[in-house]
Structure formats: C-alpha cells, structure tokens
Design a protein around this motif. Structure first.
Motif, short mmCIF file in Angstrom:
data_model
loop_
_atom_site.label_atom_id
_atom_site.label_comp_id
_atom_site.label_asym_id
_atom_site.label_seq_id
_atom_site.Cartn_x
_atom_site.Cartn_y
_atom_site.Cartn_z
N PHE A 41 -4.12 -6.10 2.76
CA PHE A 41 -3.39 -7.34 2.48
C PHE A 41 -4.37 -8.42 2.08
CE2 PHE A 41 -4.39 -7.34 7.00
CZ PHE A 41 -4.93 -8.60 7.19
N ARG A 42 -3.83 -9.45 1.45
CA ARG A 42 -4.55 -10.68 1.16
C ARG A 42 -3.76 -11.81 1.79
NH1 ARG A 42 -4.79 -9.54 -5.12
NH2 ARG A 42 -2.70 -9.10 -4.51
N ALA A 77 -2.43 -4.88 9.85
CA ALA A 77 -1.84 -3.78 9.09
C ALA A 77 -2.19 -2.49 9.82
CB ALA A 77 -2.40 -3.76 7.68
N ASP A 78 -1.17 -1.66 10.08
CA ASP A 78 -1.45 -0.40 10.76
C ASP A 78 -0.57 0.73 10.25
OD1 ASP A 78 1.01 -0.10 12.38
OD2 ASP A 78 0.28 -1.84 13.46
N LEU A 79 -1.09 1.94 10.38
CA LEU A 79 -0.36 3.14 9.95
C LEU A 79 0.75 3.51 10.92
CD1 LEU A 79 -3.39 5.31 8.79
CD2 LEU A 79 -1.76 4.10 7.36
N VAL A 80 0.57 3.23 12.21
CA VAL A 80 1.56 3.60 13.22
C VAL A 80 2.91 2.96 12.90
CG1 VAL A 80 2.20 3.44 15.66
CG2 VAL A 80 -0.15 3.98 15.01
N GLY A 81 2.89 1.68 12.58
CA GLY A 81 4.14 0.99 12.24
C GLY A 81 4.78 1.58 11.00
N SER A 82 3.97 1.99 10.05
CA SER A 82 4.49 2.61 8.84
C SER A 82 5.16 3.95 9.16
CB SER A 82 3.37 2.82 7.83
OG SER A 82 3.87 3.43 6.66
N LEU A 83 4.55 4.73 10.06
CA LEU A 83 5.16 6.00 10.46
C LEU A 83 6.49 5.76 11.16
CD1 LEU A 83 1.99 7.84 11.79
CD2 LEU A 83 3.21 8.27 9.65
N LEU A 84 6.55 4.74 12.00
CA LEU A 84 7.83 4.39 12.64
C LEU A 84 8.88 4.03 11.60
CD1 LEU A 84 6.58 2.21 15.64
CD2 LEU A 84 7.59 4.49 15.76
N ALA A 106 13.88 -3.33 10.19
CA ALA A 106 14.51 -3.92 11.38
C ALA A 106 14.10 -3.15 12.63
CB ALA A 106 16.03 -3.94 11.23
N LYS A 107 14.07 -1.82 12.54
CA LYS A 107 13.67 -1.00 13.68
C LYS A 107 12.21 -1.22 14.04
CE LYS A 107 17.39 1.12 14.86
NZ LYS A 107 17.98 0.73 16.14
N VAL A 108 11.36 -1.30 13.04
CA VAL A 108 9.94 -1.52 13.28
C VAL A 108 9.72 -2.91 13.88
CG1 VAL A 108 7.67 -1.68 12.19
CG2 VAL A 108 9.25 0.13 11.51
N HIS A 109 10.47 -3.91 13.40
CA HIS A 109 10.38 -5.27 13.94
C HIS A 109 10.79 -5.28 15.42
CE1 HIS A 109 10.16 -9.63 13.60
NE2 HIS A 109 11.32 -9.71 14.23
N GLU A 110 11.85 -4.56 15.73
CA GLU A 110 12.33 -4.47 17.11
C GLU A 110 11.26 -3.86 18.02
OE1 GLU A 110 15.65 -1.65 19.12
OE2 GLU A 110 16.34 -2.82 17.40
N PHE A 111 10.57 -2.83 17.56
CA PHE A 111 9.48 -2.21 18.31
C PHE A 111 8.37 -3.23 18.59
CE2 PHE A 111 5.32 -0.06 18.12
CZ PHE A 111 5.41 0.72 19.26
N ALA A 162 4.64 -2.29 3.99
CA ALA A 162 3.95 -2.07 2.73
C ALA A 162 4.10 -0.59 2.39
CB ALA A 162 2.48 -2.47 2.86
N ARG A 163 3.49 -0.17 1.32
CA ARG A 163 3.61 1.22 0.88
C ARG A 163 3.25 2.19 1.99
NH1 ARG A 163 -0.36 4.07 -1.15
NH2 ARG A 163 -1.57 2.21 -1.65
N ASP A 164 2.16 1.93 2.71
CA ASP A 164 1.73 2.86 3.76
C ASP A 164 1.33 2.17 5.06
OD1 ASP A 164 -0.55 1.64 2.89
OD2 ASP A 164 -1.76 3.46 2.75
N ARG A 165 1.73 0.93 5.24
CA ARG A 165 1.35 0.18 6.45
C ARG A 165 2.49 -0.71 6.94
NH1 ARG A 165 -4.46 -0.41 6.27
NH2 ARG A 165 -5.14 1.47 5.23
N ARG A 166 2.46 -0.98 8.24
CA ARG A 166 3.27 -2.07 8.78
C ARG A 166 2.40 -3.31 8.71
NH1 ARG A 166 4.52 -2.74 15.16
NH2 ARG A 166 2.30 -2.24 15.16
#
Length: 194
Positions: A41-42, A77-84, A106-111, A162-166
């Motif tokens: 991210f920027r 930015a993390d991959l775990v959130g993207s997997l969720l 919405a689900k990732v935000h709730e987590f 994002a494409r591959d990240r939360r």
C-alpha cells in the motif's frame, strides 16, 4: 503524615497525571507520501508525526504506525485477512447484493473487531458502514475505548480487501482531540491506495 512522605505522594500523583495526559495534537498542515516496504500500500504521513514500520518483502505482513502525542494512525496489510476474505466469499456464494453482512469484506471487518477488543481496553464500536476506498468496497466503524486514567479514545477502523491482502486502518486520539484530528484521519484513509 511526615512532610517528606507527603511530598513523595504529591510527586507520584503528579507524575501519573503527566504520563496519563498529553497536550492536544494540532491538525497536520501537510502530508508526505509513504510506501510500504513490500509495496502492499501507499499512504500519506502527517508531517511532524513519528513513524515506526515493520514487515519485509515476502513476509506476507507489513505495517506502519504514525504517532504524535496520544494520537495514532496504524495501517497494516496481511495475508491472513485476505485468506479469511476468500473463505467468506466462498461461503457467501449465491447471496444477493442486499446481503451486506455476507460480503467478504464485512466478515473480515467483523473479525477485526475481536482483535481490537484485545488491544484496547473498553473497546466498543458502532455498526460498520459500507464505504468506498481506493481499494473498492470497504467497511468503516467509528469506535471508542478507555485510557489507563479513565479518559476516552475515539477513532475509526477501516477494512479493505486488496488483491491478496487485508488492509486495516486504525486511527484514534483522545476524545477531546477528535474534532481537530478527524479530517486528517479521513484524509489518510482516503489517501491509502494499492
């Protein structure tokens, strides 16, 4: 109580008050560009705010934290959130556009709310609102939390995929400083891009 003991008590209380309180932070007048080490991210760094960054190329995680006084902006930015998010997308297949709570973001935000409750004392947030960021469909919640000496914090928590990240953005300050810093927080949120 002896004079020296009384002085020690007064000094200890004084130190506690100074540590628990800080001067209000003025609104930043300018911002400088910042790019995450792994290019995830920027964003915009408020001029005069301290910066701490973590993560490295290939680690799957990067973050930056800007602070001044008791005000804080953290973007990660993390991959775990993207997997969720990927799991939530698969579970929500066939859901209509009206099913906002089933959207992956919405689900990732709730987590993320559960994580914040572990980080900040007395954390409570308002219902998430659908918003658009440069990452697309996102969620934003306004929250409050407690400080060590009974004060209140107020802030925003934003989640984007994002494409591959939360992408998580958490901005907060003492409640008494909210009106001053809210526009800067909003500028950083909208200025955080892929």
């Amino acid at each position: 109580m002896k004079s020296s003991a009384r002085c020690c008590v007064v000094a200890a209380v004084g130190i506690a008050l100074v540590v628990g309180c800080s001067e209000p932070v003025s609104a930043p007048t300018s911002f400088t560009p910042y790019q995450a080490k792994d290019q995830a991210f920027r964003t915009q760094q408020p001029a005069g705010w301290e910066m701490a960054q973590s993560g490295a190329q290939g680690s799957g995680y990067s973050s930056v934290k800007f602070t001044k006084g008791n005000a804080s902006i953290k973007i990660s930015a993390d991959l775990v959130g993207s997997l969720l998010g990927d799991i939530a997308k698969n579970l929500g297949r066939g859901a209509g556009e009206e099913d906002e709570e089933l959207a992956a973001v919405a689900k990732v935000h709730e987590f993320g709310a559960k994580q914040m409750q572990d980080e900040l004392s007395g954390y409570t947030e308002q219902k998430a609102q659908k918003t658009q960021t440069p990452f697309g469909d996102s969620r934003q919640s306004e929250f409050t939390a407690s400080t060590t000496f009974g004060g209140k914090l107020r802030g925003y928590r934003v989640t984007a995929l994002a494409r591959d990240r939360r992408i998580s953005i958490v901005c907060y300050c003492p409640e008494s400083n909210w009106a001053t810093l809210k526009p800067a927080f909003e500028k950083v949120i909208q200025g955080t891009t892929p």
